[in-house]
Design a protein around this motif. Sequence first.
Motif, PDB file in Angstrom:
ATOM      1  N   THR A  29       0.830  -1.198   0.000  1.00 31.05           N
ATOM      2  CA  THR A  29       0.000   0.000   0.000  1.00 31.05           C
ATOM      3  C   THR A  29       0.868   1.252   0.000  1.00 31.05           C
ATOM      4  O   THR A  29       0.546   2.244  -0.646  1.00 31.05           O
ATOM      5  CB  THR A  29      -0.918   0.015   1.240  1.00 31.05           C
ATOM      6  N   ALA A  30       1.985   1.209   0.712  1.00 28.05           N
ATOM      7  CA  ALA A  30       2.867   2.370   0.783  1.00 28.05           C
ATOM      8  C   ALA A  30       3.420   2.728  -0.582  1.00 28.05           C
ATOM      9  O   ALA A  30       3.787   3.871  -0.821  1.00 28.05           O
ATOM     10  CB  ALA A  30       4.011   2.093   1.757  1.00 28.05           C
ATOM     11  N   LEU A  31       3.488   1.744  -1.495  1.00 30.11           N
ATOM     12  CA  LEU A  31       3.985   2.035  -2.830  1.00 30.11           C
ATOM     13  C   LEU A  31       2.979   2.805  -3.673  1.00 30.11           C
ATOM     14  O   LEU A  31       3.341   3.389  -4.681  1.00 30.11           O
ATOM     15  CB  LEU A  31       4.333   0.723  -3.554  1.00 30.11           C
ATOM     16  N   ASN A  32       1.721   2.814  -3.267  1.00 31.10           N
ATOM     17  CA  ASN A  32       0.673   3.331  -4.136  1.00 31.10           C
ATOM     18  C   ASN A  32       0.391   4.820  -3.978  1.00 31.10           C
ATOM     19  O   ASN A  32      -0.188   5.426  -4.856  1.00 31.10           O
ATOM     20  CB  ASN A  32      -0.631   2.563  -3.897  1.00 31.10           C
ATOM     21  N   TYR A  33       0.755   5.390  -2.842  1.00 26.08           N
ATOM     22  CA  TYR A  33       0.453   6.804  -2.642  1.00 26.08           C
ATOM     23  C   TYR A  33       1.444   7.406  -1.666  1.00 26.08           C
ATOM     24  O   TYR A  33       2.218   6.704  -1.009  1.00 26.08           O
ATOM     25  CB  TYR A  33      -0.981   6.979  -2.129  1.00 26.08           C
ATOM     26  N   HIS A  34       1.418   8.729  -1.591  1.00 29.05           N
ATOM     27  CA  HIS A  34       2.329   9.441  -0.691  1.00 29.05           C
ATOM     28  C   HIS A  34       1.521  10.291   0.273  1.00 29.05           C
ATOM     29  O   HIS A  34       0.582  10.981  -0.118  1.00 29.05           O
ATOM     30  CB  HIS A  34       3.275  10.346  -1.483  1.00 29.05           C
ATOM     31  N   LEU A  35       1.897  10.245   1.554  1.00 30.25           N
ATOM     32  CA  LEU A  35       1.341  11.135   2.555  1.00 30.25           C
ATOM     33  C   LEU A  35       2.493  11.898   3.200  1.00 30.25           C
ATOM     34  O   LEU A  35       3.487  11.297   3.615  1.00 30.25           O
ATOM     35  CB  LEU A  35       0.575  10.349   3.627  1.00 30.25           C
ATOM     36  N   ASP A  36       2.378  13.209   3.255  1.00 28.50           N
ATOM     37  CA  ASP A  36       3.440  14.015   3.853  1.00 28.50           C
ATOM     38  C   ASP A  36       3.675  13.613   5.306  1.00 28.50           C
ATOM     39  O   ASP A  36       2.737  13.297   6.041  1.00 28.50           O
ATOM     40  CB  ASP A  36       3.078  15.502   3.800  1.00 28.50           C
ATOM     41  N   SER A  37       4.933  13.614   5.691  1.00 31.02           N
ATOM     42  CA  SER A  37       5.321  13.360   7.077  1.00 31.02           C
ATOM     43  C   SER A  37       6.474  14.301   7.401  1.00 31.02           C
ATOM     44  O   SER A  37       7.054  14.919   6.496  1.00 31.02           O
ATOM     45  CB  SER A  37       5.736  11.891   7.259  1.00 31.02           C
ATOM     46  N   PRO A  38       6.842  14.443   8.680  1.00 28.88           N
ATOM     47  CA  PRO A  38       7.922  15.377   9.019  1.00 28.88           C
ATOM     48  C   PRO A  38       9.233  15.108   8.293  1.00 28.88           C
ATOM     49  O   PRO A  38       9.987  16.036   8.014  1.00 28.88           O
ATOM     50  CB  PRO A  38       8.074  15.186  10.538  1.00 28.88           C
ATOM     51  N   ASP A  39       9.528  13.841   7.996  1.00 30.77           N
ATOM     52  CA  ASP A  39      10.792  13.537   7.331  1.00 30.77           C
ATOM     53  C   ASP A  39      10.622  13.191   5.856  1.00 30.77           C
ATOM     54  O   ASP A  39      11.566  12.749   5.201  1.00 30.77           O
ATOM     55  CB  ASP A  39      11.514  12.392   8.040  1.00 30.77           C
ATOM     56  N   ASN A  40       9.436  13.398   5.314  1.00 24.45           N
ATOM     57  CA  ASN A  40       9.210  13.106   3.896  1.00 24.45           C
ATOM     58  C   ASN A  40       8.086  13.993   3.366  1.00 24.45           C
ATOM     59  O   ASN A  40       6.915  13.606   3.364  1.00 24.45           O
ATOM     60  CB  ASN A  40       8.866  11.627   3.694  1.00 24.45           C
ATOM     61  N   ASN A  41       8.460  15.180   2.955  1.00 23.70           N
ATOM     62  CA  ASN A  41       7.494  16.106   2.361  1.00 23.70           C
ATOM     63  C   ASN A  41       8.229  17.016   1.384  1.00 23.70           C
ATOM     64  O   ASN A  41       9.453  17.189   1.484  1.00 23.70           O
ATOM     65  CB  ASN A  41       6.757  16.906   3.443  1.00 23.70           C
ATOM     66  N   PRO A  42       7.513  17.613   0.434  1.00 18.53           N
ATOM     67  CA  PRO A  42       8.184  18.390  -0.621  1.00 18.53           C
ATOM     68  C   PRO A  42       8.837  19.678  -0.153  1.00 18.53           C
ATOM     69  O   PRO A  42       9.608  20.285  -0.905  1.00 18.53           O
ATOM     70  CB  PRO A  42       7.041  18.679  -1.614  1.00 18.53           C
ATOM     71  N   ASP A  43       8.562  20.093   1.079  1.00 19.05           N
ATOM     72  CA  ASP A  43       9.165  21.332   1.578  1.00 19.05           C
ATOM     73  C   ASP A  43      10.577  21.130   2.121  1.00 19.05           C
ATOM     74  O   ASP A  43      11.294  22.111   2.367  1.00 19.05           O
ATOM     75  CB  ASP A  43       8.283  21.935   2.678  1.00 19.05           C
ATOM     76  N   LEU A  44      10.971  19.882   2.328  1.00 23.28           N
ATOM     77  CA  LEU A  44      12.327  19.616   2.828  1.00 23.28           C
ATOM     78  C   LEU A  44      13.340  19.802   1.704  1.00 23.28           C
ATOM     79  O   LEU A  44      13.156  19.268   0.611  1.00 23.28           O
ATOM     80  CB  LEU A  44      12.419  18.195   3.381  1.00 23.28           C
ATOM     81  N   PHE A 112       6.778   2.451  -9.893  1.00 21.22           N
ATOM     82  CA  PHE A 112       6.631   1.246 -10.712  1.00 21.22           C
ATOM     83  C   PHE A 112       7.649   0.181 -10.335  1.00 21.22           C
ATOM     84  O   PHE A 112       7.331  -0.999 -10.241  1.00 21.22           O
ATOM     85  CB  PHE A 112       6.777   1.596 -12.195  1.00 21.22           C
ATOM     86  N   TYR A 113       8.892   0.587 -10.103  1.00 19.01           N
ATOM     87  CA  TYR A 113       9.968  -0.365  -9.848  1.00 19.01           C
ATOM     88  C   TYR A 113      10.132  -0.581  -8.352  1.00 19.01           C
ATOM     89  O   TYR A 113      10.400   0.351  -7.596  1.00 19.01           O
ATOM     90  CB  TYR A 113      11.279   0.128 -10.454  1.00 19.01           C
ATOM     91  N   SER A 114      10.026  -1.837  -7.937  1.00 17.43           N
ATOM     92  CA  SER A 114      10.044  -2.146  -6.510  1.00 17.43           C
ATOM     93  C   SER A 114      11.422  -1.975  -5.886  1.00 17.43           C
ATOM     94  O   SER A 114      11.556  -1.965  -4.662  1.00 17.43           O
ATOM     95  CB  SER A 114       9.536  -3.572  -6.263  1.00 17.43           C
ATOM     96  N   MET A 115      12.483  -1.855  -6.699  1.00 16.86           N
ATOM     97  CA  MET A 115      13.810  -1.653  -6.111  1.00 16.86           C
ATOM     98  C   MET A 115      14.018  -0.221  -5.620  1.00 16.86           C
ATOM     99  O   MET A 115      14.996   0.056  -4.934  1.00 16.86           O
ATOM    100  CB  MET A 115      14.927  -2.031  -7.094  1.00 16.86           C
ATOM    101  N   PHE A 116      13.084   0.676  -5.942  1.00 19.07           N
ATOM    102  CA  PHE A 116      13.127   2.015  -5.369  1.00 19.07           C
ATOM    103  C   PHE A 116      12.300   2.020  -4.087  1.00 19.07           C
ATOM    104  O   PHE A 116      11.100   1.748  -4.108  1.00 19.07           O
ATOM    105  CB  PHE A 116      12.600   3.061  -6.347  1.00 19.07           C
ATOM    106  N   ASN A 117      12.954   2.301  -2.982  1.00 23.62           N
ATOM    107  CA  ASN A 117      12.314   2.261  -1.669  1.00 23.62           C
ATOM    108  C   ASN A 117      11.780   3.638  -1.320  1.00 23.62           C
ATOM    109  O   ASN A 117      12.538   4.599  -1.239  1.00 23.62           O
ATOM    110  CB  ASN A 117      13.320   1.809  -0.604  1.00 23.62           C
ATOM    111  N   ARG A 118      10.486   3.735  -1.078  1.00 23.76           N
ATOM    112  CA  ARG A 118       9.889   5.025  -0.754  1.00 23.76           C
ATOM    113  C   ARG A 118       9.569   5.143   0.732  1.00 23.76           C
ATOM    114  O   ARG A 118       8.943   6.106   1.161  1.00 23.76           O
ATOM    115  CB  ARG A 118       8.652   5.248  -1.615  1.00 23.76           C
ATOM    116  N   THR A 119       9.999   4.171   1.502  1.00 25.92           N
ATOM    117  CA  THR A 119       9.975   4.261   2.959  1.00 25.92           C
ATOM    118  C   THR A 119      11.365   3.881   3.460  1.00 25.92           C
ATOM    119  O   THR A 119      12.139   3.242   2.746  1.00 25.92           O
ATOM    120  CB  THR A 119       8.921   3.318   3.572  1.00 25.92           C
TER     121      THR A 119
END
Length: 254
Positions: A29-44, A112-119
């Motif tokens: 599920t984490a691969l499907n969407y993004h939710l801003d968090s203190p250590d992962n948001n576009p303002d950093l 798309f590619y599972s070798m890219f870790n988004r967490t």
Amino acid sequence: MLGRLASQRLREIRQVFRQLPQVSRSFSTALNYHLDSPDNNPDLPWEFTDANKEKAKEIISHYPSNYKQSAVIPLLDLAQQQHGGWLPVSAMNHVAKVIEVAPIRVYEVATFYSMFNRTKVGKYHLLVCGTTPCMIRGSREIEDALLKHLGVKRNEVTKDGLFSVGEMECMGSCVNAPMITVADYSNGSEGYTYNYYEDLTPKKVVEIVEAFRRGEKPPHGTQSPGRINSGPEGGNTTLLGEPKAPPCRDLDAC
């Protein structure tokens, strides 16, 4: 009116998801969407280091000037190495800026590619091969031994930040099953390594983990003392000499 109500409801749902612990989301599920968090948001702020800026230029130089976007995969890989094994959204935005495309074009590749870790992953990201040959040879027991020894679930990071355990598909060394890959992010992109550990047993894989914990670099490849690379235990029994050349180059005339 209906549009405003729907928009308000969507904001309420997003707020509920933001309040959930990060670990409550499954990896898929984490691969499907993004939710801003203190250590992962576009303002950093995020950008390549000076050394990696030079690497990025070298990567881009491999492609025609009007196809800079073709460098998206190696640039994302470089960004992931620099950021300790995972890609925050600000890193993806920076890659989009470098190759001059809309950020969504980079998100499409990274999701798309599972070798890219988004967490976040551990400094040593342990990936167990889950494809049929490894599974038949005991890869589930290998994964169970890792999870039990480290006290985590799949795709969780140990409390000391050193280890995480995931699964990946065929690593192309089925003759040496079961096996794992260790992505070593402990020294950033300069010291990044990605090595196979093959012919494993539950006991041996725990020994490898403990070697990494001590700061050692255990020998990669087959862990069977009776084998050389992918050769059979005890040495070759066929193909012991130089292969014979064909009697003539024109095979149709032979």
